[in-house]
Design a protein around this motif. Structure first.
Motif, PDB file in Angstrom:
ATOM      1  N   SER A   8       5.784  -2.703  -1.780  1.00 46.14           N
ATOM      2  CA  SER A   8       6.142  -4.034  -1.284  1.00 46.14           C
ATOM      3  C   SER A   8       5.195  -4.491  -0.179  1.00 46.14           C
ATOM      4  O   SER A   8       4.956  -5.693  -0.015  1.00 46.14           O
ATOM      5  CB  SER A   8       7.584  -4.036  -0.777  1.00 46.14           C
ATOM      6  N   LEU A   9       4.646  -3.536   0.578  1.00 48.22           N
ATOM      7  CA  LEU A   9       3.683  -3.903   1.617  1.00 48.22           C
ATOM      8  C   LEU A   9       2.387  -4.409   0.990  1.00 48.22           C
ATOM      9  O   LEU A   9       1.704  -5.259   1.565  1.00 48.22           O
ATOM     10  CB  LEU A   9       3.400  -2.696   2.514  1.00 48.22           C
ATOM     11  N   ILE A  10       2.048  -3.879  -0.171  1.00 51.01           N
ATOM     12  CA  ILE A  10       0.873  -4.370  -0.894  1.00 51.01           C
ATOM     13  C   ILE A  10       1.071  -5.833  -1.262  1.00 51.01           C
ATOM     14  O   ILE A  10       0.170  -6.671  -1.086  1.00 51.01           O
ATOM     15  CB  ILE A  10       0.623  -3.516  -2.146  1.00 51.01           C
ATOM     16  N   ILE A  11       2.258  -6.170  -1.765  1.00 51.64           N
ATOM     17  CA  ILE A  11       2.551  -7.558  -2.104  1.00 51.64           C
ATOM     18  C   ILE A  11       2.512  -8.426  -0.852  1.00 51.64           C
ATOM     19  O   ILE A  11       1.928  -9.521  -0.846  1.00 51.64           O
ATOM     20  CB  ILE A  11       3.920  -7.657  -2.795  1.00 51.64           C
ATOM     21  N   GLU A  12       3.111  -7.939   0.234  1.00 56.23           N
ATOM     22  CA  GLU A  12       3.115  -8.687   1.491  1.00 56.23           C
ATOM     23  C   GLU A  12       1.698  -8.965   1.975  1.00 56.23           C
ATOM     24  O   GLU A  12       1.376 -10.079   2.405  1.00 56.23           O
ATOM     25  CB  GLU A  12       3.879  -7.885   2.557  1.00 56.23           C
ATOM     26  N   MET A  13       0.835  -7.974   1.892  1.00 58.89           N
ATOM     27  CA  MET A  13      -0.542  -8.139   2.365  1.00 58.89           C
ATOM     28  C   MET A  13      -1.316  -9.104   1.482  1.00 58.89           C
ATOM     29  O   MET A  13      -2.070  -9.958   1.974  1.00 58.89           O
ATOM     30  CB  MET A  13      -1.230  -6.772   2.388  1.00 58.89           C
ATOM     31  N   ARG A  14      -1.145  -8.998   0.188  1.00 58.94           N
ATOM     32  CA  ARG A  14      -1.865  -9.892  -0.729  1.00 58.94           C
ATOM     33  C   ARG A  14      -1.427 -11.342  -0.535  1.00 58.94           C
ATOM     34  O   ARG A  14      -2.271 -12.248  -0.505  1.00 58.94           O
ATOM     35  CB  ARG A  14      -1.624  -9.461  -2.180  1.00 58.94           C
ATOM     36  N   VAL A  15      -0.127 -11.565  -0.412  1.00 57.92           N
ATOM     37  CA  VAL A  15       0.354 -12.927  -0.216  1.00 57.92           C
ATOM     38  C   VAL A  15      -0.106 -13.466   1.138  1.00 57.92           C
ATOM     39  O   VAL A  15      -0.413 -14.657   1.280  1.00 57.92           O
ATOM     40  CB  VAL A  15       1.884 -12.997  -0.352  1.00 57.92           C
ATOM     41  N   SER A  16      -0.184 -12.592   2.145  1.00 63.55           N
ATOM     42  CA  SER A  16      -0.666 -13.023   3.461  1.00 63.55           C
ATOM     43  C   SER A  16      -2.066 -13.602   3.375  1.00 63.55           C
ATOM     44  O   SER A  16      -2.416 -14.530   4.121  1.00 63.55           O
ATOM     45  CB  SER A  16      -0.649 -11.849   4.443  1.00 63.55           C
ATOM     46  N   LEU A  17      -2.888 -13.068   2.484  1.00 64.35           N
ATOM     47  CA  LEU A  17      -4.269 -13.544   2.358  1.00 64.35           C
ATOM     48  C   LEU A  17      -4.334 -14.997   1.898  1.00 64.35           C
ATOM     49  O   LEU A  17      -5.296 -15.704   2.215  1.00 64.35           O
ATOM     50  CB  LEU A  17      -5.040 -12.649   1.384  1.00 64.35           C
TER      51      LEU A  17
END
Length: 391
Positions: A165-174
């Protein structure tokens, strides 16, 4: 706009639910299906039934808690972007990297260092999932690099399973600042594109049977299955005054009964897109998670009694360490399992694990997460701005 500190406590509660969910996954399947209460209205009650088909489901709904995290992120990041109009895209990204990625990388490296020292024999007396999936891959240089690069495939999340889920959070943050601007200027068109991306990704991955994904490209596509939740957070920000007015003007039965019941939708028995359960079930999950998350945030912000409780010091403390708790608890559980389960029962181990996870999260917050956040703000400070404008 005031800082809505009650939402920090909501995030802390969600982190606790994720931890309880992993406790639930550790319990052997035989215990979950054993009928401890029989002949009650002609039905044998098992823990599996109680935690799947009663409100107790909310206590172990890790998938719903993660969905709430994403909606909260969309809302809180919208507040941040709106407050600091002068903030550049680069400044936003640097702060998100220091806020999310650096603590994540440090915990993954700790996990990689601990695995060879602690995992000396197989686990017994736990579920098949806990015995075989976490720490299932030896931390070679390639494996550690794959984790740090956030590839997101099944073998490359084993050092810290919640990292998917942190991967998704980081990608969306970009892409979040761009998404926020598009939602302000072209809301209908953006909603249509996000909806289309969701359905295309869901159909594609479910037909392949790859939820969770097995390649990097499929992992990127997988991210779009959760993008609508961030957009819901943006919509909540855009209509927050109307939502607050609606909440205040509705009948007491809606505020006191219907909306709390809506929160229970976060514990819907269907599971999220991280498991291959079918397009329709995934859609039901995201709709229920949206309604439950919006109801939860609305109650936390607008209900005076709930807001007052969430602003108490102990709840705020839980909110402060929520990310560290989410990030570190699986590593703590693994270390404690491999070192203690041969010497005590699973229930005594579980009772000990809860306070240890919280204490380790507090240490992680003070010595890892907080310094990373301060470093991110220090690097992106603007000296030529007045203090009140620097944020």
């Amino acid at each position: 706009m005031r800082r809505e500190t009650e939402l920090d406590a909501v995030r802390g509660i969600a982190a606790l639910i994720v931890m309880f969910f992993h406790f639930w996954l550790i319990v052997p399947d035989g215990w979950k299906t054993h009928a401890y209460v029989t002949h009650m209205m002609g039905v044998s009650l098992t823990p599996e039934m109680l935690f799947h088909f009663t409100p107790l489901r909310l206590l172990v709904s890790g998938s719903g808690a993660v969905g709430l995290f994403f909606v909260l992120s969309g809302y809180v990041l919208s507040l941040s972007v709106a407050r600091q109009r002068m903030t550049s895209y680069g400044r936003f990204i640097v702060r998100r990297i220091f806020r999310i990625y650096l603590p994540f990388a440090i915990v993954v490296l700790f996990s990689a260092a601990l695995l060879p020292l602690v995992k000396t024999a197989p686990l017994h007396g736990v579920s098949d999932w806990f015995a075989n999936e976490p720490w299932s891959v030896y931390p070679t240089e390639q494996v550690v690099a794959g984790h740090l690069l956030m590839i997101g495939t099944i073998p490359l999340i084993s050092l810290d399973n919640p990292m998917w889920s942190l991967i998704i959070e980081m990608r969306v943050s970009l892409i979040f600042p761009i998404l926020f601007i598009l939602m302000e200027k072209y809301r209908n068109e953006t909603l249509a594109c996000v909806t289309a991306a969701y359905f295309c990704s869901s159909i594609f991955l479910n037909r392949l049977g790859e939820n969770p994904p097995t390649t990097f490209m499929h992992s990127v596509i997988f991210t779009f299955e959760y993008l609508p939740l961030f957009v819901v957070g943006i919509l909540f920000y855009q209509f927050r005054d109307r939502i607050g007015g609606f909440y205040g003007s509705t009948r007491p039965v809606i505020r006191n009964v219907i909306m709390p019941l809506a929160v229970l939708l976060l514990g819907t028995p269907t599971i999220g897109p991280e498991n291959a359960v079918g397009i329709m079930k995934n859609l039901i999950w995201i709709v229920c998670t949206t309604i439950g998350s919006v109801s939860m945030i609305c109650i936390a912000i607008n209900n005076e009694k709930i807001r007052s409780f969430l602003q108490k010091s102990h709840m705020q403390g839980l909110g402060h360490i929520s990310y560290s708790l989410y990030l570190s608890h699986m590593v703590v559980l693994l270390v404690m399992a491999y070192t203690l389960l041969d010497h005590m029962s699973l229930w005594r181990w579980g009772a000990l694990s809860l306070p240890v996870c919280v204490m380790v999260a507090a240490v992680c917050f003070w010595f890892v997460e907080s310094p990373c956040m301060r470093a991110g703000y220090w690097l992106t400070r603007r000296r030529y701005l007045k203090p009140e404008l620097a944020g």
